[in-house]
Write a protein that holds these residues in place. Structure first.
Motif, short mmCIF file in Angstrom:
data_model
loop_
_atom_site.label_atom_id
_atom_site.label_comp_id
_atom_site.label_asym_id
_atom_site.label_seq_id
_atom_site.Cartn_x
_atom_site.Cartn_y
_atom_site.Cartn_z
N ASP A 17 107.60 4.16 136.00
CA ASP A 17 107.94 5.38 137.00
C ASP A 17 109.02 6.21 136.64
O ASP A 17 109.53 5.85 135.31
N LYS A 18 109.57 7.38 137.15
CA LYS A 18 110.56 7.93 136.66
C LYS A 18 111.74 7.55 136.68
O LYS A 18 112.75 7.82 135.96
N ASP A 19 112.07 6.41 137.38
CA ASP A 19 113.41 5.61 137.23
C ASP A 19 113.43 4.09 137.06
O ASP A 19 114.29 3.57 137.35
N ARG A 20 112.15 3.61 136.87
CA ARG A 20 112.12 2.19 136.65
C ARG A 20 110.79 1.73 135.97
O ARG A 20 109.98 2.50 135.90
N ILE A 21 110.85 0.48 135.52
CA ILE A 21 109.73 0.02 134.90
C ILE A 21 109.21 -1.48 135.33
O ILE A 21 110.19 -1.97 136.11
N ALA A 22 108.04 -1.79 135.33
CA ALA A 22 107.61 -3.12 136.16
C ALA A 22 107.19 -3.92 134.67
O ALA A 22 106.36 -3.69 134.06
N LEU A 23 107.71 -5.12 134.76
CA LEU A 23 107.41 -6.17 133.69
C LEU A 23 106.61 -7.25 134.54
O LEU A 23 106.99 -7.72 135.48
N SER A 24 105.72 -7.86 133.90
CA SER A 24 104.81 -8.57 134.60
C SER A 24 104.52 -9.87 133.44
O SER A 24 104.65 -9.85 132.27
N LYS A 25 104.68 -11.00 134.21
CA LYS A 25 104.48 -12.38 133.42
C LYS A 25 103.91 -13.47 134.50
O LYS A 25 104.36 -13.59 135.43
N GLY A 26 102.90 -14.02 134.11
CA GLY A 26 102.23 -14.92 134.84
C GLY A 26 101.53 -14.33 136.25
O GLY A 26 101.62 -15.19 137.20
N GLY A 27 101.14 -13.26 136.09
CA GLY A 27 100.63 -12.52 137.57
C GLY A 27 101.69 -11.76 138.40
O GLY A 27 101.19 -11.21 139.61
N SER A 28 102.97 -12.02 138.36
CA SER A 28 104.10 -11.42 139.22
C SER A 28 104.72 -10.43 138.43
O SER A 28 104.84 -10.57 137.24
N ALA A 29 105.05 -9.34 139.05
CA ALA A 29 105.63 -8.29 138.53
C ALA A 29 107.20 -8.22 138.93
O ALA A 29 107.42 -8.68 140.13
N GLU A 30 108.12 -7.62 137.98
CA GLU A 30 109.43 -7.53 138.47
C GLU A 30 109.90 -6.13 138.02
O GLU A 30 109.79 -5.71 136.93
N TRP A 31 110.53 -5.36 138.80
CA TRP A 31 111.13 -3.99 138.57
C TRP A 31 112.43 -4.14 137.80
O TRP A 31 113.15 -4.82 138.59
N ILE A 32 112.41 -3.16 136.87
CA ILE A 32 113.72 -2.97 136.40
C ILE A 32 114.24 -1.56 136.61
O ILE A 32 113.40 -0.57 136.16
#
Length: 64
Positions: A46-61
């Motif tokens: 996105d314009k101010d964050r990214i989503a990382l996925s591992k094992g089916g769940s995503a985490e935003w930074i």
């Protein structure tokens, strides 16, 4: 937040967004959707964050 990964910036177009990320070892890399970062994959930028996925769940930074 994944340990040691920091979002430094986001650029590019809506069709091909890119993010500048600092890895735990201090290396700075440019990533796109689908890029593997260690055991995680970039799923969204996105314009101010990214989503990382591992094992089916995503985490935003987000930008600090």
């Amino acid at each position: 937040m994944p340990r040691g990964i920091a979002l430094l910036g986001v650029r590019g177009s809506d069709r091909e967004p890119r993010a500048l990320v600092r890895l735990p070892d201090g290396k700075v890399v440019t990533v796109g959707i689908g890029t593997q970062i260690g055991s995680q994959k970039v799923m969204a930028i996105d314009k101010d964050r990214i989503a990382l996925s591992k094992g089916g769940s995503a985490e935003w930074i987000a930008l600090p």
